[in-house]
Design a protein around this motif. Structure first.
Motif, PDB file in Angstrom:
ATOM      1  N   GLY A 148       0.367  -6.554   0.645  1.00 22.33           N
ATOM      2  CA  GLY A 148       0.635  -6.166   2.020  1.00 22.33           C
ATOM      3  C   GLY A 148       0.196  -4.738   2.272  1.00 22.33           C
ATOM      4  O   GLY A 148       0.460  -3.850   1.464  1.00 22.33           O
ATOM      5  N   ALA A 149      -0.508  -4.544   3.382  1.00 24.62           N
ATOM      6  CA  ALA A 149      -0.931  -3.184   3.728  1.00 24.62           C
ATOM      7  C   ALA A 149      -1.114  -3.079   5.236  1.00 24.62           C
ATOM      8  O   ALA A 149      -1.264  -4.082   5.941  1.00 24.62           O
ATOM      9  CB  ALA A 149      -2.230  -2.814   3.013  1.00 24.62           C
ATOM     10  N   GLY A 150      -1.076  -1.827   5.717  1.00 26.61           N
ATOM     11  CA  GLY A 150      -1.209  -1.598   7.153  1.00 26.61           C
ATOM     12  C   GLY A 150      -2.375  -0.692   7.488  1.00 26.61           C
ATOM     13  O   GLY A 150      -2.902   0.010   6.627  1.00 26.61           O
ATOM     14  N   GLY A 181       0.784  -1.228   0.000  1.00 21.60           N
ATOM     15  CA  GLY A 181       0.000   0.000   0.000  1.00 21.60           C
ATOM     16  C   GLY A 181       0.813   1.273   0.000  1.00 21.60           C
ATOM     17  O   GLY A 181       0.309   2.341  -0.361  1.00 21.60           O
ATOM     18  N   SER A 182       2.081   1.168   0.421  1.00 22.37           N
ATOM     19  CA  SER A 182       2.921   2.355   0.529  1.00 22.37           C
ATOM     20  C   SER A 182       4.379   1.917   0.456  1.00 22.37           C
ATOM     21  O   SER A 182       4.712   0.778   0.819  1.00 22.37           O
ATOM     22  CB  SER A 182       2.653   3.036   1.873  1.00 22.37           C
ATOM     23  OG  SER A 182       3.620   4.014   2.144  1.00 22.37           O
ATOM     24  N   SER A 207       6.360   2.756   2.514  1.00 17.54           N
ATOM     25  CA  SER A 207       6.749   2.511   3.916  1.00 17.54           C
ATOM     26  C   SER A 207       6.579   1.037   4.301  1.00 17.54           C
ATOM     27  O   SER A 207       7.035   0.617   5.360  1.00 17.54           O
ATOM     28  CB  SER A 207       5.944   3.414   4.866  1.00 17.54           C
ATOM     29  OG  SER A 207       4.566   3.092   4.805  1.00 17.54           O
ATOM     30  N   ILE A 231       0.640  -5.511   7.647  1.00 12.51           N
ATOM     31  CA  ILE A 231       1.851  -4.745   7.971  1.00 12.51           C
ATOM     32  C   ILE A 231       1.726  -4.192   9.396  1.00 12.51           C
ATOM     33  O   ILE A 231       0.665  -3.659   9.762  1.00 12.51           O
ATOM     34  CB  ILE A 231       2.021  -3.574   6.968  1.00 12.51           C
ATOM     35  CG1 ILE A 231       2.111  -4.101   5.519  1.00 12.51           C
ATOM     36  CG2 ILE A 231       3.223  -2.710   7.325  1.00 12.51           C
ATOM     37  CD1 ILE A 231       3.361  -4.861   5.177  1.00 12.51           C
ATOM     38  N   HIS A 272      -6.783   3.027  -1.822  1.00 12.79           N
ATOM     39  CA  HIS A 272      -7.537   4.277  -1.648  1.00 12.79           C
ATOM     40  C   HIS A 272      -6.846   5.485  -2.269  1.00 12.79           C
ATOM     41  O   HIS A 272      -7.511   6.436  -2.649  1.00 12.79           O
ATOM     42  CB  HIS A 272      -7.827   4.536  -0.155  1.00 12.79           C
ATOM     43  CG  HIS A 272      -6.637   4.431   0.738  1.00 12.79           C
ATOM     44  ND1 HIS A 272      -6.151   3.228   1.184  1.00 12.79           N
ATOM     45  CD2 HIS A 272      -5.822   5.376   1.247  1.00 12.79           C
ATOM     46  CE1 HIS A 272      -5.100   3.440   1.958  1.00 12.79           C
ATOM     47  NE2 HIS A 272      -4.865   4.723   2.000  1.00 12.79           N
ATOM     48  N   ARG A 273      -5.498   5.440  -2.383  1.00 14.93           N
ATOM     49  CA  ARG A 273      -4.802   6.606  -2.954  1.00 14.93           C
ATOM     50  C   ARG A 273      -4.654   6.507  -4.470  1.00 14.93           C
ATOM     51  O   ARG A 273      -4.649   7.519  -5.171  1.00 14.93           O
ATOM     52  CB  ARG A 273      -3.410   6.748  -2.327  1.00 14.93           C
ATOM     53  CG  ARG A 273      -3.433   7.157  -0.869  1.00 14.93           C
ATOM     54  CD  ARG A 273      -2.041   7.052  -0.262  1.00 14.93           C
ATOM     55  NE  ARG A 273      -2.011   7.520   1.113  1.00 14.93           N
ATOM     56  CZ  ARG A 273      -1.105   7.126   2.004  1.00 14.93           C
ATOM     57  NH1 ARG A 273      -0.148   6.277   1.667  1.00 14.93           N
ATOM     58  NH2 ARG A 273      -1.141   7.591   3.232  1.00 14.93           N
TER      59      ARG A 273
HETATM   60  C1  RP5 Z   1      -1.441   1.786   4.189  1.00 18.50           C
HETATM   61  O1  RP5 Z   1      -1.221   2.775   5.118  1.00 18.50           O
HETATM   62  C2  RP5 Z   1      -0.085   1.326   3.771  1.00 18.50           C
HETATM   63  O2  RP5 Z   1      -0.132  -0.033   3.428  1.00 18.50           O
HETATM   64  C3  RP5 Z   1       0.793   1.568   4.953  1.00 18.50           C
HETATM   65  O3  RP5 Z   1       1.031   0.389   5.710  1.00 18.50           O
HETATM   66  C4  RP5 Z   1      -0.004   2.547   5.783  1.00 18.50           C
HETATM   67  C5  RP5 Z   1       0.723   3.854   6.000  1.00 18.50           C
HETATM   68  O4  RP5 Z   1       1.083   4.407   4.746  1.00 18.50           O
HETATM   69  P1  RP5 Z   1       1.990   5.704   4.656  1.00 18.50           P
HETATM   70  O5  RP5 Z   1       1.217   6.787   5.337  1.00 18.50           O
HETATM   71  O6  RP5 Z   1       3.282   5.380   5.347  1.00 18.50           O
HETATM   72  O7  RP5 Z   1       2.199   5.952   3.181  1.00 18.50           O
HETATM   73  O8  RP5 Z   1      -2.156   2.263   3.098  1.00 18.50           O
END
Ligand code: RP5
Length: 167
Positions: A68-70, A14-15, A17, A92, A44-45
Motif C-alpha cells: 500500500g502506498a499513496g 510506503g510510510s 502514515s 492509499i 524511493h526512501r
Molecule cells: C508514500 O507517500 C507513502 O506511501 C505515503 O502514503 C505517502 C506520504 O508519506 P509520508 O510523507 O506521510 O511519510 O510514499
C-alpha cells in the motif's frame, strides 16, 4: 543456523502514515490465522531495505505480497518487479487528490509486471488480504473453509438487516 519462520503474507506500506488504512489488511490476516510480516518500507526512501525484505519474504515461504502506498505510488510496482510472487496493490488516500493519484499509479502498470489493484482505502486493504486468502484457499482446505464461513457470515448479516421505518 535456525530455520526461518514461515510467513505466508508480506504486508508493506510506503510510510507509517499508511498504517490506519493498511491495518485493515492485518486484521483480516489475523482473523483468518494467516502468518504475516508487516513493514513500512519505501520504494524511493529505502529501496535497498525494500529489496532485502522481499528476498527475506521469499525465503520465509511467502505466497503473496500486499503493498500500500499513496501519492506517486510506485511501491507495489517496484515490489512486483523484484519478485514473481503475486502482488496486490492498495492505493492509499492522499491529501490533495483523495487517492486518485495513488490508484492510477498503482493500477496502470505497463504490460509484463502486473499489480492486482484493489479499491482506494480501507476496503481495498481488507480486500487485498481477502484476495491473498483466496489464493491460499486453492491449496489449503482449512483456509478455504474459513473463507466460505466468512462469506456466509457476511451474507447472513445482510439477510438479517432491518431497514428503518419512514417517519
Ligand atoms: C508514500 O507517500 C507513502 O506511501 C505515503 O502514503 C505517502 C506520504 O508519506 P509520508 O510523507 O506521510 O511519510 O510514499
Amino acid at each position: 543456523m535456525a530455520a526461518e519462520e514461515t510467513k505466508l503474507v508480506g504486508i508493506v506500506m510506503g510510510s507509517t502514515s499508511d498504517w490506519d488504512i493498511m491495518k485493515e489488511a492485518v486484521k483480516i490476516c489475523r482473523d483468518f490465522g494467516i502468518s504475516y510480516d508487516i513493514q513500512a518500507l519505501s520504494a524511493h526512501r529505502t529501496p535497498d531495505e525494500l529489496e532485502n525484505w522481499i528476498k527475506k519474504m521469499e525465503a520465509q515461504g511467502c505466497k503473496a505480497i500486499v503493498a500500500g502506498a499513496g501519492g506517486a505510488a510506485h511501491l507495489a510496482g517496484v515490489v512486483a518487479s523484484r519478485t514473481i510472487l503475486p502482488v496486490f496493490g492498495v492505493p492509499i488516500p492522499s491529501k490533495y487528490m483523495k487517492g486518485m493519484d495513488s490508484l492510477l499509479s498503482t493500477v496502470m502498470m505497463p504490460r509484463g509486471i502486473p499489480v492486482s489493484t484493489l479499491a482506494i482505502g480501507e476496503a481495498g486493504a481488507a480486500n487485498a488480504a481477502l484476495a491473498v486468502i483466496s489464493v491460499l484457499a486453492l491449496t489449503d482446505p482449512a483456509v478455504k473453509e474459513k473463507l466460505i464461513a466468512f462469506r456466509a457470515k457476511q451474507a447472513e448479516k445482510i439477510r438479517n438487516a432491518v431497514l428503518p421505518e419512514l417517519d
